[in-house]
Design an enzyme around this catalytic site. Structure first.
Site, mmCIF file in Angstrom:
data_model
loop_
_atom_site.group_PDB
_atom_site.id
_atom_site.type_symbol
_atom_site.label_atom_id
_atom_site.label_comp_id
_atom_site.label_asym_id
_atom_site.label_seq_id
_atom_site.Cartn_x
_atom_site.Cartn_y
_atom_site.Cartn_z
ATOM 1 N N CYS A 2 -20.001 106.354 12.826
ATOM 2 C CA CYS A 2 -19.230 106.147 11.604
ATOM 3 C C CYS A 2 -19.012 104.661 11.364
ATOM 4 O O CYS A 2 -18.893 103.882 12.304
ATOM 5 C CB CYS A 2 -17.854 106.780 11.723
ATOM 6 S SG CYS A 2 -17.881 108.503 12.146
ATOM 7 N N ARG A 27 -26.287 101.947 11.035
ATOM 8 C CA ARG A 27 -25.602 102.440 12.228
ATOM 9 C C ARG A 27 -25.898 103.928 12.484
ATOM 10 O O ARG A 27 -25.656 104.424 13.571
ATOM 11 C CB ARG A 27 -24.082 102.272 12.060
ATOM 12 C CG ARG A 27 -23.620 100.839 12.046
ATOM 13 C CD ARG A 27 -22.223 100.722 11.484
ATOM 14 N NE ARG A 27 -21.219 101.354 12.298
ATOM 15 C CZ ARG A 27 -20.489 100.733 13.230
ATOM 16 N NH1 ARG A 27 -20.661 99.456 13.439
ATOM 17 N NH2 ARG A 27 -19.589 101.368 13.920
ATOM 18 N N TRP A 71 -20.747 109.964 10.937
ATOM 19 C CA TRP A 71 -21.691 110.516 11.922
ATOM 20 C C TRP A 71 -20.927 111.642 12.596
ATOM 21 O O TRP A 71 -19.983 111.400 13.340
ATOM 22 C CB TRP A 71 -22.072 109.408 12.908
ATOM 23 C CG TRP A 71 -23.177 109.762 13.839
ATOM 24 C CD1 TRP A 71 -24.523 109.759 13.568
ATOM 25 C CD2 TRP A 71 -23.057 110.134 15.219
ATOM 26 N NE1 TRP A 71 -25.225 110.115 14.682
ATOM 27 C CE2 TRP A 71 -24.364 110.353 15.709
ATOM 28 C CE3 TRP A 71 -21.988 110.314 16.087
ATOM 29 C CZ2 TRP A 71 -24.609 110.734 17.015
ATOM 30 C CZ3 TRP A 71 -22.237 110.692 17.394
ATOM 31 C CH2 TRP A 71 -23.534 110.894 17.842
ATOM 32 N N ASN A 95 -12.976 105.686 11.952
ATOM 33 C CA ASN A 95 -14.086 105.639 12.910
ATOM 34 C C ASN A 95 -13.468 105.793 14.296
ATOM 35 O O ASN A 95 -12.532 105.073 14.628
ATOM 36 C CB ASN A 95 -14.813 104.288 12.773
ATOM 37 C CG ASN A 95 -15.821 104.046 13.897
ATOM 38 O OD1 ASN A 95 -16.289 104.988 14.518
ATOM 39 N ND2 ASN A 95 -16.131 102.797 14.138
ATOM 40 N N GLY A 96 -14.002 106.747 15.082
ATOM 41 C CA GLY A 96 -13.463 106.959 16.423
ATOM 42 C C GLY A 96 -13.215 108.436 16.648
ATOM 43 O O GLY A 96 -13.679 109.282 15.872
ATOM 44 N N GLU A 463 -38.479 102.798 29.249
ATOM 45 C CA GLU A 463 -38.231 102.312 27.892
ATOM 46 C C GLU A 463 -39.305 102.827 26.919
ATOM 47 O O GLU A 463 -38.985 103.219 25.799
ATOM 48 C CB GLU A 463 -38.160 100.773 27.899
ATOM 49 C CG GLU A 463 -37.940 100.118 26.561
ATOM 50 C CD GLU A 463 -36.663 100.555 25.837
ATOM 51 O OE1 GLU A 463 -35.818 101.236 26.437
ATOM 52 O OE2 GLU A 463 -36.556 100.238 24.638
ATOM 53 N N LYS A 467 -38.461 105.194 23.641
ATOM 54 C CA LYS A 467 -38.851 104.862 22.266
ATOM 55 C C LYS A 467 -39.557 106.049 21.621
ATOM 56 O O LYS A 467 -39.294 106.396 20.470
ATOM 57 C CB LYS A 467 -39.775 103.636 22.234
ATOM 58 C CG LYS A 467 -39.115 102.314 22.537
ATOM 59 C CD LYS A 467 -38.304 101.729 21.387
ATOM 60 C CE LYS A 467 -36.859 102.013 21.517
ATOM 61 N NZ LYS A 467 -36.029 101.250 22.380
ATOM 62 N N GLU A 470 -37.035 108.921 20.879
ATOM 63 C CA GLU A 470 -36.054 108.750 19.805
ATOM 64 C C GLU A 470 -36.664 108.611 18.423
ATOM 65 O O GLU A 470 -36.112 109.144 17.467
ATOM 66 C CB GLU A 470 -35.082 107.604 20.099
ATOM 67 C CG GLU A 470 -35.698 106.240 20.183
ATOM 68 C CD GLU A 470 -34.632 105.170 20.440
ATOM 69 O OE1 GLU A 470 -34.990 104.124 20.987
ATOM 70 O OE2 GLU A 470 -33.464 105.374 20.069
ATOM 71 N N HIS A 486 -44.086 115.473 42.789
ATOM 72 C CA HIS A 486 -42.912 116.175 43.334
ATOM 73 C C HIS A 486 -42.306 117.127 42.305
ATOM 74 O O HIS A 486 -41.147 117.504 42.426
ATOM 75 C CB HIS A 486 -41.878 115.162 43.828
ATOM 76 C CG HIS A 486 -42.423 114.320 44.944
ATOM 77 N ND1 HIS A 486 -42.647 114.810 46.195
ATOM 78 C CD2 HIS A 486 -42.862 113.041 44.952
ATOM 79 C CE1 HIS A 486 -43.181 113.860 46.949
ATOM 80 N NE2 HIS A 486 -43.325 112.776 46.222
ATOM 81 N N LYS A 585 -26.792 103.450 15.617
ATOM 82 C CA LYS A 585 -27.083 102.134 16.190
ATOM 83 C C LYS A 585 -25.990 101.692 17.147
ATOM 84 O O LYS A 585 -26.255 101.092 18.172
ATOM 85 C CB LYS A 585 -27.237 101.123 15.047
ATOM 86 C CG LYS A 585 -27.570 99.708 15.495
ATOM 87 C CD LYS A 585 -28.997 99.606 15.939
ATOM 88 C CE LYS A 585 -29.417 98.226 16.376
ATOM 89 N NZ LYS A 585 -30.638 98.306 17.218
HETATM 90 C C1 F6R Z 1 -32.487 102.858 22.036
HETATM 91 C C2 F6R Z 1 -31.224 102.233 21.729
HETATM 92 C C3 F6R Z 1 -30.019 102.683 22.494
HETATM 93 C C4 F6R Z 1 -29.105 101.484 22.808
HETATM 94 C C5 F6R Z 1 -27.808 101.974 23.464
HETATM 95 C C6 F6R Z 1 -26.907 100.811 23.847
HETATM 96 O O1 F6R Z 1 -33.507 102.304 21.261
HETATM 97 O O2 F6R Z 1 -31.133 101.399 20.889
HETATM 98 O O3 F6R Z 1 -30.383 103.357 23.669
HETATM 99 O O4 F6R Z 1 -29.788 100.610 23.648
HETATM 100 O O5 F6R Z 1 -27.130 102.825 22.589
HETATM 101 O O6 F6R Z 1 -26.570 100.053 22.736
HETATM 102 P P1 F6R Z 1 -25.968 98.597 22.897
HETATM 103 O O7 F6R Z 1 -27.066 97.730 23.476
HETATM 104 O O8 F6R Z 1 -25.569 98.183 21.526
HETATM 105 O O9 F6R Z 1 -24.818 98.698 23.853
#
Ligand code: F6R
Length: 590
Positions: A2, A27, A71, A95-96, A463, A467, A470, A486, A585
């Site tokens: 949010c 976000r 959200w 927000n929260g 990583e 990617k 997501e 395993h 985000k």
């Molecule tokens: C994946 C991604 C998330 C963030 C995670 C932490 O692409 O962006 O996994 O890395 O939510 O976010 P920050 O770095 O803002 O604490």
């Protein structure tokens, strides 16, 4: 997550709210809404499930307004659950998460209140209506004292045209000022397109926007707070064409240059004592930032300077870690607002540890919480999936590791000199993108994929898999190359794609064995390595040559083809890589 916005403006208040909401879109959200308060004290709401663009229409009159991107946490995405919520003379955005909302709602239902949504937030506006006896800010203070959980709130009261009250505890909030307009907002990047000056709001504080921004403590005493001018790097980015994610991958070399320049200008003296005396180093982060933290632990473990413990922030919080005053705690967060990372850092601070933060957003909550902050300077990252911030986080962490080795051992590790080669080598990595594009086209119908890597290549494998999961919405998993047999080998069948990263000479043969095992079971194999020899001797179907750099620094580079691959796969599968399903985000709730 949010996002909230509040705006006071004599002119175009509605338009300003909508453009701020558009800046909050990155976000992640599923519904949006605004409420404006006219000079005669009328509250008018427009809220809808779906995009901010759904709110467009005849401008709503009013010189004060609040807005929200939601959200969903409590209740599905719907017009009713969208904010603002109204009760009596009040309209509110939140927000929260209010953890005691069920008990509060019960109490209000007994008094005959009727709720129109399933949200926890609506409870707050009802409480306000009950607590109000003519003092707007006083009622807000009284209600906040009853809330458990986290919140950033912006509130309108029909008796106070031209004013907005706001409050913060545990969720981000910043105030801003521009010519003819005043703001409160969840997010510095979202506010930077609108405001010229910023002023942070701390936990437990209240804000009143009217003819000026006034900040108050929990007892109602006014606090002097100065504004800082918005820096050019804080301004939100925009892309002329393509997606933010494509643009942000293309910006990796520049981000690395800016990050390195910033690091070289940073005085590490304030953390020298803590680093020299550190008994243990702890590093906590979430998601992509956690993968960067794993690489930090690897690079430090190789130098054997002290014990290093790396964990996800959400685990750290509940594991009663043996952290103490002789330890250094490193928190890594692009946004600097991730709730779990902030709480982990607060816990470490309460135990007396020295806190170092690595953040990309100036004036974020984390940067203000830590004893020493390292600014990433990757520039605004708008796509939900982290790309350039990951490369910059790795650079910051490696630089910090080099400082630690220096303070402990009196000399820098040899690889420190090669950090300056990273921007150019990152550019060279773009040479692999043609191959990665063709791979994405070939694998468009894959049901899932594995990413393998040993030692320092393992976090990169994690990583790459994250990617793909997501943004291409495909099952993908990262494994240590020796671990497949395993259990997970059972998933490999004809055509199943398996990527392997192999940048450590001593382990070339071991990683090749793992590839041979999956190929023998029908897998379609892809090997990424800087070694022509390792590639030519490999059984892999597809071979990707990485540029050369000294071994410990590969994580900064070898992830680039994987970031690009995931982005192409997402686009080819008809998705929007900038706005992945269900994700936000900035994860400001636990
Ligand atoms: C994946 C991604 C998330 C963030 C995670 C932490 O692409 O962006 O996994 O890395 O939510 O976010 P920050 O770095 O803002 O604490």
């Amino acid at each position: 997550m949010c996002g909230i916005i509040g705006c006071i403006s004599r002119e175009n208040c509605y338009e300003k709210l909508l453009s701020s909401l558009a800046r909050l879109e990155y976000r992640g959200y599923d519904s949006a809404g605004v409420c404006l308060l006219s000079d005669s004290g009328t509250l008018r709401v427009r809220k809808k499930k779906g995009y901010v663009s759904n709110l467009a229409g005849k401008p709503i009159p009013g010189g004060a307004g609040i807005g929200h991107t939601r959200w969903a946490t409590h209740g599905k995405p719907s017009d009713e659950n969208a904010h603002p919520h109204l009760c009596g003379k009040f309209a509110l955005v939140h927000n929260g998460i209010i953890e005691n909302y069920a008990a509060l709602k019960e109490e209000l239902l007994v008094q005959g209140d009727v709720f129109l949504s399933e949200t926890d937030s609506e409870v707050i506006v009802h409480l306000l209506s009950h607590a109000y006896r003519g003092d707007f800010l006083g009622a807000l203070r009284e209600v906040c004292a009853r809330l458990c959980g986290s919140y950033a709130l912006a509130v309108l009261c029909a008796d106070y045209p031209g004013q907005i009250a706001a409050a913060r505890r545990g969720s981000p909030l910043v105030a801003g000022a521009a010519k003819g307009a005043l703001y409160v907002c969840s997010d510095v990047p979202a506010l930077c397109g609108e405001a010229e000056f910023l002023c942070p709001v701390e936990d437990g504080e209240f804000v009143l926007l009217s003819d000026a921004v006034r900040v108050f403590d929990g007892q109602g005493r006014q606090i002097e707070r100065s504004f800082t001018r918005v820096k050019s790097e804080q301004r939100a980015a925009s892309v002329a064409e393509g997606t933010f994610m494509q643009a942000e991958i293309a910006q990796v070399p520049r981000a690395l240059r800016d990050t390195l320049e910033g690091l070289e200008g940073t005085d590490f003296a304030p953390c020298a004592r803590a680093l020299r005396g550190a008994k243990r180093i702890w590093c906590a982060a979430c998601g992509t930032a956690y993968h960067a933290a794993l690489s930090f632990a690897d690079v430090l473990a190789e130098k054997g300077v002290c014990d290093v413990f790396c964990t996800t922030s959400s685990e750290f919080r509940y594991k009663t870690p043996l952290i103490g005053a002789e330890d250094v705690f490193v928190a890594v967060s692009q946004s600097g607002e991730t709730a779990d990372t902030l709480e982990a850092a607060r816990l470490a601070k309460s135990r007396g540890a020295f806190l170092i933060g690595i953040t990309n957003v100036a004036d974020s909550s984390l940067s203000r919480l830590v004893h020493f902050n390292i600014a990433m300077r990757a520039g605004p990252e708008i796509a939900v999936a982290a790309t350039k911030s990951y490369n910059a986080q790795l650079l910051c962490l490696f630089y910090l590791a080099a400082q630690l080795v220096f303070f402990k051992k009196g000399s820098f590790p040899l690889w420190k000199g090669e950090l300056r080669l990273l921007p150019e080598r990152a550019e060279e990595c773009f040479g692999t993108f043609g191959q990665m594009s063709a791979l994405a086209a070939k694998l468009i119908s894959a049901k899932g994929m594995f990413f393998l890597g040993r030692n320092a290549d393992f976090p990169t494998a994690l990583e790459g898999a994250l990617k793909v999961r997501e943004i291409a919405c495909l099952f993908a998993e990262g494994y240590p190359a020796g671990e497949l047999k395993h259990g997970s080998l059972a998933l490999v069948e004809e055509g199943f794609p398996v990527f392997a990263l192999s940048t450590r000479e001593a382990l070339f043969a071991k990683t090749e064995n793992a590839l041979a095992e999956v190929r023998a079971r029908g897998a379609y194999t892809i090997l990424l390595s800087q070694s022509e020899q390792a590639l030519s001797q490999s059984c892999a179907h597809c071979k990707v040559l990485l540029p050369k750099i000294c071994a410990p620094l590969y994580p900064v580079l070898s992830v680039l083809p994987l970031q690009y691959f995931a982005c192409r796969l997402s686009l080819l599968r008809g998705m929007d890589p900038d706005k992945p399903r269900n994700l936000a985000k900035s994860v400001t709730v636990e």
